[in-house]
Design a protein around this motif. Sequence first.
Motif, short mmCIF file in Angstrom:
data_model
loop_
_atom_site.label_atom_id
_atom_site.label_comp_id
_atom_site.label_asym_id
_atom_site.label_seq_id
_atom_site.Cartn_x
_atom_site.Cartn_y
_atom_site.Cartn_z
N LEU A 52 0.83 -1.10 -0.02
CA LEU A 52 -0.02 0.04 0.11
C LEU A 52 0.91 1.25 -0.11
N VAL A 53 1.86 1.32 0.81
CA VAL A 53 2.72 2.53 1.00
C VAL A 53 3.69 2.63 -0.26
N VAL A 54 4.44 1.67 -0.46
CA VAL A 54 5.42 1.74 -1.42
C VAL A 54 4.96 1.73 -2.84
N SER A 55 4.19 0.68 -3.29
CA SER A 55 3.77 0.79 -4.69
C SER A 55 2.87 1.82 -5.03
N ILE A 56 1.40 1.60 -4.11
CA ILE A 56 0.22 2.47 -4.47
C ILE A 56 0.45 3.98 -4.21
N SER A 57 1.15 4.53 -3.12
CA SER A 57 1.32 5.53 -2.54
C SER A 57 2.27 6.34 -3.17
N LEU A 58 3.53 5.66 -3.46
CA LEU A 58 4.68 6.09 -4.39
C LEU A 58 4.36 6.33 -5.53
N MET A 59 3.60 5.43 -6.36
CA MET A 59 3.08 5.62 -7.48
C MET A 59 2.47 6.85 -7.80
N ASN A 60 1.32 6.97 -6.85
CA ASN A 60 0.33 8.24 -6.78
C ASN A 60 1.24 9.49 -6.55
N LEU A 61 2.01 9.29 -5.82
CA LEU A 61 3.02 10.73 -5.58
C LEU A 61 3.43 11.07 -6.92
N VAL A 62 4.52 9.99 -7.57
CA VAL A 62 5.03 10.17 -8.61
C VAL A 62 4.18 10.91 -9.95
N THR A 63 2.84 10.31 -10.07
CA THR A 63 2.02 10.79 -10.82
C THR A 63 1.47 12.22 -10.54
N ALA A 64 1.21 12.44 -9.21
CA ALA A 64 0.78 13.78 -8.73
C ALA A 64 1.75 14.94 -9.24
N SER A 65 3.22 14.50 -9.05
CA SER A 65 4.27 15.59 -9.45
C SER A 65 4.52 15.75 -10.82
N LEU A 66 4.16 14.51 -11.69
CA LEU A 66 4.11 14.69 -12.97
C LEU A 66 2.91 15.71 -13.49
N VAL A 67 1.72 15.60 -13.08
CA VAL A 67 0.48 16.23 -13.49
C VAL A 67 1.00 17.87 -12.90
N GLU A 68 1.37 17.81 -11.75
CA GLU A 68 1.70 19.23 -11.38
C GLU A 68 2.57 20.23 -12.04
N ALA A 69 3.76 19.25 -12.56
CA ALA A 69 4.78 20.10 -13.66
C ALA A 69 4.05 20.18 -14.79
N ALA A 70 3.16 19.38 -15.36
CA ALA A 70 2.51 19.66 -16.58
C ALA A 70 1.53 20.88 -16.45
N LEU A 71 0.68 21.02 -15.28
CA LEU A 71 0.03 22.11 -15.25
C LEU A 71 0.71 23.51 -15.20
N GLU A 72 1.75 23.36 -14.44
CA GLU A 72 2.85 24.52 -14.28
C GLU A 72 3.27 24.82 -15.64
N HIS A 73 3.78 23.88 -16.43
CA HIS A 73 4.21 24.18 -17.65
C HIS A 73 2.99 24.93 -18.78
N ALA A 74 2.00 24.31 -18.44
CA ALA A 74 0.79 24.96 -19.36
C ALA A 74 0.38 26.37 -18.99
N ARG A 75 0.63 26.62 -17.50
CA ARG A 75 0.29 28.05 -17.00
C ARG A 75 1.39 28.69 -17.66
N GLN A 76 2.44 28.54 -17.54
CA GLN A 76 3.69 29.29 -17.95
C GLN A 76 3.48 29.56 -19.40
N GLU A 77 3.09 28.59 -20.21
CA GLU A 77 2.85 28.74 -21.62
C GLU A 77 1.78 29.89 -21.88
N LYS A 78 0.81 29.78 -20.92
CA LYS A 78 -0.51 30.60 -21.14
C LYS A 78 0.01 31.87 -20.79
N GLU A 79 0.77 32.08 -20.00
CA GLU A 79 1.21 33.45 -19.42
C GLU A 79 2.01 33.97 -20.63
N GLU A 80 2.96 33.19 -21.07
CA GLU A 80 3.77 33.63 -22.54
C GLU A 80 2.93 34.04 -23.50
#
Length: 213
Positions: A52-80
């Motif tokens: 539960l902790v290592v596989s599921i939670s860690l993978m969710n954390l990695v996915t959340a980090s990737l999504v956050e990075a994508a959203l931040e990149h999209a926001r920066q592109e929109k501002e540009e």
Amino acid sequence: ETQALIEDRFSSLGMTMMTLTQFVTVDSIASVYLPLIRQNPWLMFYFVPLILVVSISLMNLVTASLVEAALEHARQEKEEEKKLASVAAKNMLPDIVKLFDQLDADRSGFLVIQEMKDFETEGLVPPELLDKASVESMSELFQQLDVDESGRVNREEFIEGLLDIFLREVPVYSIQATKMLRLVRESQLKVEADIRSLQDQLGTKTERSLGFF
């Protein structure tokens, strides 16, 4: 069987790390923990939290980090894009003002459809104007700019309308609908003010009538 599994999967630090990596990636881990749990059911309280902790939670954390990075990149592109649009608007503004002055043949400060037609007939329309506005003629462009259907377009309406058409990535009918809603709202406020004025006048007349009797 259990002893062979332990010797195979946990015989060294390297093999132990590889086995734990399987838990992180959920790669055929049932073949690791099921034989051990059958041998010692208490190990279930180790492997279940580990999964539960290592596989599921860690993978969710990695996915959340990737999504956050994508959203931040999209926001920066929109501002540009907004900055580029602002620069483009500043560059286009003098040409639009100049175009209005050329179209306003009688120097009235307003454009009528006949002035637009005459300008097109004389072959003075910039080639890229109709393409950018996604129209086929100056008459069609006038109809898009004349949102209130008053039959004339002033300088502010002309400049604002062309900038909206050129810079905003929305259909022209959406721009017209937004402006029409604004005009409807203004008309509604005016009607409400007139109604209140009539109510006040009727109230005054009623008071005078009652005072007379």
